[in-house]
Design a protein around this motif. Structure first.
Motif, PDB file in Angstrom:
ATOM      1  N   ASP A 198     -13.628   2.990  -3.672  1.00 29.18           N
ATOM      2  CA  ASP A 198     -14.110   4.312  -4.083  1.00 29.18           C
ATOM      3  C   ASP A 198     -14.824   4.209  -5.434  1.00 29.18           C
ATOM      4  O   ASP A 198     -14.819   3.157  -6.076  1.00 29.18           O
ATOM      5  CB  ASP A 198     -12.957   5.309  -4.139  1.00 29.18           C
ATOM      6  N   PRO A 199     -15.473   5.307  -5.900  1.00 31.91           N
ATOM      7  CA  PRO A 199     -16.259   5.238  -7.152  1.00 31.91           C
ATOM      8  C   PRO A 199     -15.445   4.825  -8.376  1.00 31.91           C
ATOM      9  O   PRO A 199     -15.996   4.296  -9.335  1.00 31.91           O
ATOM     10  CB  PRO A 199     -16.793   6.670  -7.304  1.00 31.91           C
ATOM     11  N   LYS A 200     -14.115   5.090  -8.393  1.00 33.89           N
ATOM     12  CA  LYS A 200     -13.285   4.701  -9.542  1.00 33.89           C
ATOM     13  C   LYS A 200     -12.774   3.288  -9.430  1.00 33.89           C
ATOM     14  O   LYS A 200     -12.055   2.818 -10.318  1.00 33.89           O
ATOM     15  CB  LYS A 200     -12.108   5.669  -9.672  1.00 33.89           C
ATOM     16  N   GLY A 201     -13.083   2.591  -8.329  1.00 41.06           N
ATOM     17  CA  GLY A 201     -12.674   1.201  -8.188  1.00 41.06           C
ATOM     18  C   GLY A 201     -11.411   1.006  -7.390  1.00 41.06           C
ATOM     19  O   GLY A 201     -10.906  -0.122  -7.302  1.00 41.06           O
ATOM     20  N   ALA A 202     -10.866   2.054  -6.778  1.00 41.42           N
ATOM     21  CA  ALA A 202      -9.657   1.895  -5.965  1.00 41.42           C
ATOM     22  C   ALA A 202     -10.024   1.176  -4.664  1.00 41.42           C
ATOM     23  O   ALA A 202     -10.995   1.518  -3.988  1.00 41.42           O
ATOM     24  CB  ALA A 202      -9.042   3.251  -5.677  1.00 41.42           C
ATOM     25  N   LEU A 203      -9.218   0.140  -4.304  1.00 42.10           N
ATOM     26  CA  LEU A 203      -9.502  -0.729  -3.150  1.00 42.10           C
ATOM     27  C   LEU A 203      -8.579  -0.364  -1.993  1.00 42.10           C
ATOM     28  O   LEU A 203      -7.372  -0.215  -2.168  1.00 42.10           O
ATOM     29  CB  LEU A 203      -9.298  -2.200  -3.540  1.00 42.10           C
ATOM     30  N   THR A 204      -9.209  -0.256  -0.783  1.00 44.59           N
ATOM     31  CA  THR A 204      -8.440  -0.020   0.452  1.00 44.59           C
ATOM     32  C   THR A 204      -8.837  -1.080   1.467  1.00 44.59           C
ATOM     33  O   THR A 204     -10.029  -1.306   1.695  1.00 44.59           O
ATOM     34  CB  THR A 204      -8.728   1.375   1.013  1.00 44.59           C
ATOM     35  N   LEU A 205      -7.810  -1.774   2.038  1.00 48.16           N
ATOM     36  CA  LEU A 205      -8.051  -2.880   2.973  1.00 48.16           C
ATOM     37  C   LEU A 205      -7.353  -2.590   4.300  1.00 48.16           C
ATOM     38  O   LEU A 205      -6.233  -2.069   4.334  1.00 48.16           O
ATOM     39  CB  LEU A 205      -7.514  -4.201   2.416  1.00 48.16           C
ATOM     40  N   THR A 206      -8.046  -2.997   5.374  1.00 45.49           N
ATOM     41  CA  THR A 206      -7.376  -2.992   6.678  1.00 45.49           C
ATOM     42  C   THR A 206      -6.668  -4.313   6.853  1.00 45.49           C
ATOM     43  O   THR A 206      -7.070  -5.329   6.250  1.00 45.49           O
ATOM     44  CB  THR A 206      -8.395  -2.783   7.810  1.00 45.49           C
ATOM     45  N   PRO A 207      -5.619  -4.376   7.669  1.00 40.91           N
ATOM     46  CA  PRO A 207      -4.918  -5.656   7.891  1.00 40.91           C
ATOM     47  C   PRO A 207      -5.851  -6.738   8.421  1.00 40.91           C
ATOM     48  O   PRO A 207      -5.716  -7.908   8.068  1.00 40.91           O
ATOM     49  CB  PRO A 207      -3.830  -5.299   8.902  1.00 40.91           C
ATOM     50  N   GLN A 208      -6.808  -6.374   9.289  1.00 43.63           N
ATOM     51  CA  GLN A 208      -7.710  -7.369   9.865  1.00 43.63           C
ATOM     52  C   GLN A 208      -8.595  -7.985   8.784  1.00 43.63           C
ATOM     53  O   GLN A 208      -8.816  -9.195   8.763  1.00 43.63           O
ATOM     54  CB  GLN A 208      -8.580  -6.710  10.950  1.00 43.63           C
ATOM     55  N   ALA A 209      -9.104  -7.144   7.838  1.00 47.12           N
ATOM     56  CA  ALA A 209      -9.945  -7.681   6.768  1.00 47.12           C
ATOM     57  C   ALA A 209      -9.151  -8.621   5.869  1.00 47.12           C
ATOM     58  O   ALA A 209      -9.655  -9.657   5.426  1.00 47.12           O
ATOM     59  CB  ALA A 209     -10.507  -6.526   5.947  1.00 47.12           C
ATOM     60  N   SER A 210      -7.898  -8.276   5.618  1.00 50.57           N
ATOM     61  CA  SER A 210      -7.070  -9.140   4.764  1.00 50.57           C
ATOM     62  C   SER A 210      -6.788 -10.465   5.439  1.00 50.57           C
ATOM     63  O   SER A 210      -6.901 -11.535   4.833  1.00 50.57           O
ATOM     64  CB  SER A 210      -5.766  -8.414   4.430  1.00 50.57           C
ATOM     65  N   SER A 211      -6.436 -10.440   6.741  1.00 50.83           N
ATOM     66  CA  SER A 211      -6.108 -11.674   7.443  1.00 50.83           C
ATOM     67  C   SER A 211      -7.336 -12.544   7.663  1.00 50.83           C
ATOM     68  O   SER A 211      -7.246 -13.782   7.647  1.00 50.83           O
ATOM     69  CB  SER A 211      -5.452 -11.343   8.795  1.00 50.83           C
ATOM     70  N   SER A 212      -8.520 -11.939   7.848  1.00 53.11           N
ATOM     71  CA  SER A 212      -9.742 -12.729   8.061  1.00 53.11           C
ATOM     72  C   SER A 212     -10.035 -13.592   6.845  1.00 53.11           C
ATOM     73  O   SER A 212     -10.368 -14.778   6.963  1.00 53.11           O
ATOM     74  CB  SER A 212     -10.916 -11.787   8.343  1.00 53.11           C
ATOM     75  N   LEU A 213      -9.910 -13.026   5.650  1.00 45.18           N
ATOM     76  CA  LEU A 213     -10.152 -13.799   4.420  1.00 45.18           C
ATOM     77  C   LEU A 213      -9.113 -14.903   4.273  1.00 45.18           C
ATOM     78  O   LEU A 213      -9.438 -16.049   3.931  1.00 45.18           O
ATOM     79  CB  LEU A 213     -10.117 -12.884   3.200  1.00 45.18           C
ATOM     80  N   THR A 214      -7.853 -14.606   4.610  1.00 47.10           N
ATOM     81  CA  THR A 214      -6.792 -15.610   4.449  1.00 47.10           C
ATOM     82  C   THR A 214      -7.017 -16.787   5.392  1.00 47.10           C
ATOM     83  O   THR A 214      -6.898 -17.961   4.988  1.00 47.10           O
ATOM     84  CB  THR A 214      -5.423 -14.975   4.720  1.00 47.10           C
ATOM     85  N   ASP A 215      -7.361 -16.505   6.649  1.00 46.17           N
ATOM     86  CA  ASP A 215      -7.559 -17.576   7.635  1.00 46.17           C
ATOM     87  C   ASP A 215      -8.764 -18.428   7.272  1.00 46.17           C
ATOM     88  O   ASP A 215      -8.712 -19.674   7.333  1.00 46.17           O
ATOM     89  CB  ASP A 215      -7.744 -16.985   9.043  1.00 46.17           C
ATOM     90  N   THR A 216      -9.864 -17.786   6.899  1.00 45.88           N
ATOM     91  CA  THR A 216     -11.081 -18.543   6.550  1.00 45.88           C
ATOM     92  C   THR A 216     -10.846 -19.382   5.308  1.00 45.88           C
ATOM     93  O   THR A 216     -11.317 -20.527   5.210  1.00 45.88           O
ATOM     94  CB  THR A 216     -12.253 -17.575   6.323  1.00 45.88           C
ATOM     95  N   LEU A 217     -10.114 -18.875   4.307  1.00 48.47           N
ATOM     96  CA  LEU A 217      -9.814 -19.639   3.099  1.00 48.47           C
ATOM     97  C   LEU A 217      -8.962 -20.850   3.418  1.00 48.47           C
ATOM     98  O   LEU A 217      -9.166 -21.944   2.868  1.00 48.47           O
ATOM     99  CB  LEU A 217      -9.094 -18.736   2.084  1.00 48.47           C
ATOM    100  N   ARG A 218      -8.014 -20.693   4.359  1.00 46.88           N
ATOM    101  CA  ARG A 218      -7.178 -21.827   4.759  1.00 46.88           C
ATOM    102  C   ARG A 218      -8.051 -22.913   5.393  1.00 46.88           C
ATOM    103  O   ARG A 218      -7.884 -24.111   5.136  1.00 46.88           O
ATOM    104  CB  ARG A 218      -6.101 -21.349   5.734  1.00 46.88           C
ATOM    105  N   SER A 219      -9.016 -22.516   6.255  1.00 42.22           N
ATOM    106  CA  SER A 219      -9.898 -23.487   6.900  1.00 42.22           C
ATOM    107  C   SER A 219     -10.749 -24.214   5.855  1.00 42.22           C
ATOM    108  O   SER A 219     -10.950 -25.430   5.939  1.00 42.22           O
ATOM    109  CB  SER A 219     -10.811 -22.768   7.896  1.00 42.22           C
ATOM    110  N   ALA A 220     -11.256 -23.487   4.868  1.00 43.98           N
ATOM    111  CA  ALA A 220     -12.090 -24.098   3.843  1.00 43.98           C
ATOM    112  C   ALA A 220     -11.309 -25.115   3.023  1.00 43.98           C
ATOM    113  O   ALA A 220     -11.815 -26.179   2.661  1.00 43.98           O
ATOM    114  CB  ALA A 220     -12.655 -23.016   2.927  1.00 43.98           C
ATOM    115  N   LYS A 221     -10.035 -24.814   2.734  1.00 41.62           N
ATOM    116  CA  LYS A 221      -9.215 -25.763   1.971  1.00 41.62           C
ATOM    117  C   LYS A 221      -8.945 -27.022   2.772  1.00 41.62           C
ATOM    118  O   LYS A 221      -8.973 -28.139   2.228  1.00 41.62           O
ATOM    119  CB  LYS A 221      -7.900 -25.105   1.566  1.00 41.62           C
ATOM    120  N   SER A 222      -8.687 -26.839   4.100  1.00 42.34           N
ATOM    121  CA  SER A 222      -8.411 -28.011   4.930  1.00 42.34           C
ATOM    122  C   SER A 222      -9.667 -28.859   5.100  1.00 42.34           C
ATOM    123  O   SER A 222      -9.591 -30.092   5.211  1.00 42.34           O
ATOM    124  CB  SER A 222      -7.877 -27.562   6.287  1.00 42.34           C
ATOM    125  N   PHE A 223     -10.865 -28.248   5.114  1.00 42.01           N
ATOM    126  CA  PHE A 223     -12.108 -29.001   5.233  1.00 42.01           C
ATOM    127  C   PHE A 223     -12.430 -29.737   3.941  1.00 42.01           C
ATOM    128  O   PHE A 223     -13.157 -30.725   3.936  1.00 42.01           O
ATOM    129  CB  PHE A 223     -13.252 -28.040   5.602  1.00 42.01           C
TER     130      PHE A 223
END
Length: 829
Positions: A390-415
């Motif tokens: 939002d305009p004041k900087g408050a962040l809202t995440l869906t579970p899918q968006a959170s898990s997508s970043l976590t899974d991709t980061l894990r793959s990047a570390k393993s590579f």
């Protein structure tokens, strides 16, 4: 004195005792050879020496004068500085030194030398010494001396030219030597200039010859000719341009010969060898560097430069391949492979194979990095699905968006991403995942620490979630700071700071109603206090202070209002009694000053202004009226005296005793007496031991007799006449004055007469006593009152003690006493 040297050669021979000549002759005439031989040498010497004593003296004196004439003697007179053999630096006895110089004839010798002609030159020597003043002189020496003196631009009238010598004194010597020194200096400067010109001409010719030789050698480009010419140029006092050019050319030619020989030696070893040994490459590098130093250009050097460049490029390409593989730098790897292909490096070489393999790995890594960039919403990509800010900087995440970043980061570390960009994005993803975790746990201090640490990290700072987290941290810090400012301003009752903090809090949507109410109360109290201070109104001041104290508001304006309230209250307490009683001017002015200091204005203060503005006499009259109204007798007397002070300050000279209209004239006073009238006239108002011929004032016959009795009683009471019971005499005087008011002025004048020029101190003391008794018993009449007061003010005894003046005014104010004191009371008084 200086050191004296002695020659001891023949010292004993000159001073030994000699035998008498007769005895020597007797022994010398002996026929025995041995005896004769004892004195033979001495006898022969004596025969040869037959010189008289005066002859010996003349020979010695001649030798001495010959030695002196070969020198320039200076005669020294030693002077003892003191009589204690102490150094002159520590003790110098001037009179003693003057006596030595005077008694030794030094002053006389100086005067004799000054009066004579101490400087004497022959014509030839004088002309030779001063010819520099006029070098063109001709003729004989005497004529030259005369012309020289005429040509001198100074005073030489006292110089005397004799038959064979020129004679003059010290002043002329100083002036002529000064002219001679100036002339010699000019001649020396001219001589030096000519000599230097001649020397520089020779030097120029020699250097010009060397210049032509250097130019010829440079045109020939011969090392041998250049060396010979440069060897000659080393002897020049300074180097010329051709010297430097020839030396540079010689070095250039020597280097060309040397480097050409080295290249002819190394070229056969490099032919057909694409990658020579490090030793050969270093040798070729030094040759090319030496050629560059002298800017050598020829076919051999050009070929060497090209060959060295090819070798270095192949080495550089291999190093860049290795560096690109090490750092996973895609751009460097592409450039290194292209450079290697240009300079003949095959793709089957290990370095080229490794570089190509790293490029293939980087292509796979870029796919993973692209996915991470999408989930991180890195520009120029838009926000990832499931991420809302939002305009004041408050962040809202869906579970899918959170898990997508976590899974991709894990793959990047393993590579194991190795590229610079890959490492940055992986680090950014780790940071954002950590920040998301802390935000979900509402740990904003940890979020702030992560953001601070991110400033030292190599990340993508343009990630939207980082900016949003930073905005939230700043917002919360502002809210916390505003809350702290509100509390501080409220505690300090600082309405300026409180107003700013309230406005800022409202902008941040904070609940600031309580602080708004407090601000309103502070402004109200401030306004009441300032208005009350400006108005200097006691009721307003009281209300303002009470309102401020109701909520413990204690600022400068409240303190000022309270102080002003107390001051005004105190003024009101003091003012009304002071206007009624009218105290002395200092007290009035002190209160008036306090009133003006606070600018307090009421009807009472205006009355005080009027009192302070009165003159001293007018104020005294007001004080007298107030004392009468109050019935304060002591103050009435005091003010009456002060009013009299003002009256007599203006009219004091109008009331001398001698001018009193009640007095008789001196003629009338002395009329009853036949003899001594002149003395009576002069002493009419002066002390006397005799009885008075008549009264001092105009009285009837009976009263005149009573006046004479009063005077007689005065003489008896004061001790000027021996009369029994002096206290009874005093009581009789008081009774007459108390009963008969016409006698009162006469009694006072008689007392004044006996106190004037009274030589008896005891009589004076009793006279002042009887005056005080009269002042206590009856007042003077109005016609005499001012004359008596002026006399009391001007008489030293009364001026020293104002009790007489006070008593007179007290009696005038109260009236005469009801009865006179008894003789016993008079004795006790």
């Amino acid at each position: 004195a200086g050191d004296v040297s002695y020659d001891v050669k023949g010292f004993f021979d000159k001073n030994k005792d000699e035998m008498y000549l007769d005895l020597v002759k007797v022994i010398y005439s002996s026929k025995n050879p041995r005896i004769k031989g004892l004195v033979a040498q001495d006898a022969e010497q004596r025969e040869r020496k037959k010189v008289s004593l005066s002859g010996q003296f003349r020979e010695q004196l001649t030798a001495l004068m010959t030695t002196i004439n070969q020198t320039e003697p200076h005669y020294i007179r030693c002077v003892k500085p003191n009589g204690h053999k102490a150094p002159s630096a520590t003790e110098f006895d001037t009179p003693m030194c003057m006596r030595q110089l005077r008694y030794a004839g030094v002053f006389e010798a100086v005067n004799i030398r000054r009066n004579g002609y101490p400087f004497r030159y022959t014509h030839k020597r004088f002309a030779k010494r001063f010819r520099c003043l006029n070098p063109k002189l001709t003729g004989s020496d005497a004529a030259a001396c005369k012309k020289l003196l005429e040509s001198m631009n100074t005073d030489v009238k006292d110089v005397q030219i004799g038959a064979s010598m020129v004679l003059y004194k010290a002043p002329e010597q100083r002036r002529m030597d000064l002219l001679r020194n100036v002339a010699i200096r000019k001649l020396m400067i001219r001589s030096q200039a000519l000599f230097r010109r001649f020397r520089m001409k020779l030097q120029y010719d020699a250097m010009n010859a060397i210049r032509h030789q250097l130019r010829s050698a440079m045109q020939a480009r011969s090392i041998e000719q250049l060396g010979a010419a440069l060897e000659k140029s080393d002897d020049m006092p300074f180097q010329i341009k051709e010297s430097y050019e020839a030396r540079d050319l010689k070095h250039y030619l020597e280097e060309e010969v040397r480097l050409n020989a080295l290249l002819k030696e190394i070229f056969p070893q490099l032919d057909g060898v694409p990658d020579p040994s490090e030793n050969l490459r270093q040798r070729l590098t030094r040759i090319v560097e030496d050629a560059d130093k002298v800017n050598l250009q020829n076919d051999f050097i050009t070929k060497g430069r090209d060959l060295l460049n090819t070798i270095n490029m192949r080495i550089e390409a291999r190093e860049e391949m290795a560096e690109g593989v090490k750092n996973s730098d895609e751009e460097m790897l592409h450039e290194a492979l292209a450079k290697g292909k240009k300079y003949g490096i095959g793709m089957d070489e290990p370095a080229a194979k490794a570089a190509q393999a790293e490029l293939d790995r980087i292509a796979k890594e870029k796919v993973i990095i692209e996915q991470l960039s999408t989930y991180l919403s890195l520009p120029p990509k838009s926000l990832c699905a499931g991420v809302v800010i939002d305009p004041k900087g408050a962040l809202t995440l869906t579970p899918q968006a959170s898990s997508s970043l976590t899974d991709t980061l894990r793959s990047a570390k393993s590579f194991n991403c190795k590229t610079h960009e890959g490492k940055i994005i992986v680090t950014t993803a780790e940071l954002i995942e950590s920040i998301r975790s802390f935000i979900q746990q509402d740990k904003w201090d940890s979020v702030n620490q992560q953001l601070i640490a991110a400033k030292q990290m190599n990340i993508r700072s343009d990630a939207p979630e980082l900016a949003a987290a930073q905005a939230q941290v700043i917002l919360r810090a502002k809210i916390e700071q505003v809350q702290q400012d509100l509390d501080t301003a409220a505690a300090d009752f600082d309405y300026h700071s409180l107003s700013v903090a309230i406005e800022t809090g409202q902008g941040l949507e904070m609940d600031v109603q309580w602080y708004q109410d407090l601000y309103t109360a502070i402004v109200t109290a401030y306004t009441m206090c300032t208005e009350a201070i400006a108005a200097v109104d006691l009721q307003q001041l009281t209300d303002a202070v009470a309102y401020a104290e109701s909520f413990n508001y204690e600022k400068e304006e409240v303190i000022q209002a309270r102080q002003l309230r107390d001051t005004v209250a105190q003024i009101e307490h003091e003012l009304q009694p002071m206007i009624v009683k009218i105290p002395e001017r200092p007290e009035l002015e002190a209160l008036h000053k306090r009133i003006k200091a606070v600018n307090y204005v009421t009807d009472a203060t205006r009355k005080l202004d009027a009192l302070v503005a009165l003159s001293d006499e007018e104020l005294c009259q007001k004080q007298f009226d107030a004392a009468v109204a109050e019935g304060n007798n002591e103050r009435i007397v005091q003010k009456k005296i002060q009013l009299k002070d003002f009256f007599f300050a203006k009219n004091g000279t109008d009331f001398p005793i001698s001018a009193c209209p009640l007095l008789k004239t001196p003629n009338d006073y002395a009329k009853p007496k036949t003899f001594g009238k002149s003395k009576l006239k002069k002493t009419m108002l002066q002390w006397t031991k005799s009885s008075i011929p008549t009264s001092l004032t105009q009285l009837d016959k009976l009263a005149e007799k009573e006046a004479k009795i009063v005077h007689k009683n005065l003489l008896g009471f004061m001790g000027d006449k021996q009369i029994s019971f002096p206290s009874m005499l005093a009581k009789e005087i008081l009774d007459k004055g108390l009963i008969n008011d016409k006698m009162r002025d006469e009694i006072y004048l008689l007392i004044i007469k006996q106190l004037t020029q009274n030589p008896n101190p005891e009589s004076l003391k009793k006279g002042w006593r009887v005056l005080m008794l009269c002042l206590q018993t009856f007042p003077p009449t109005e016609r005499f009152e001012n004359y008596l007061e002026i006399w009391l003010r001007n008489t030293p005894e009364s001026k020293a003690d104002d009790k007489y003046l006070k008593q007179m005014h007290a009696t005038i104010f109260k009236g005469p006493a009801k009865s006179t004191p008894s003789a016993e009371e008079i004795d006790r008084m």
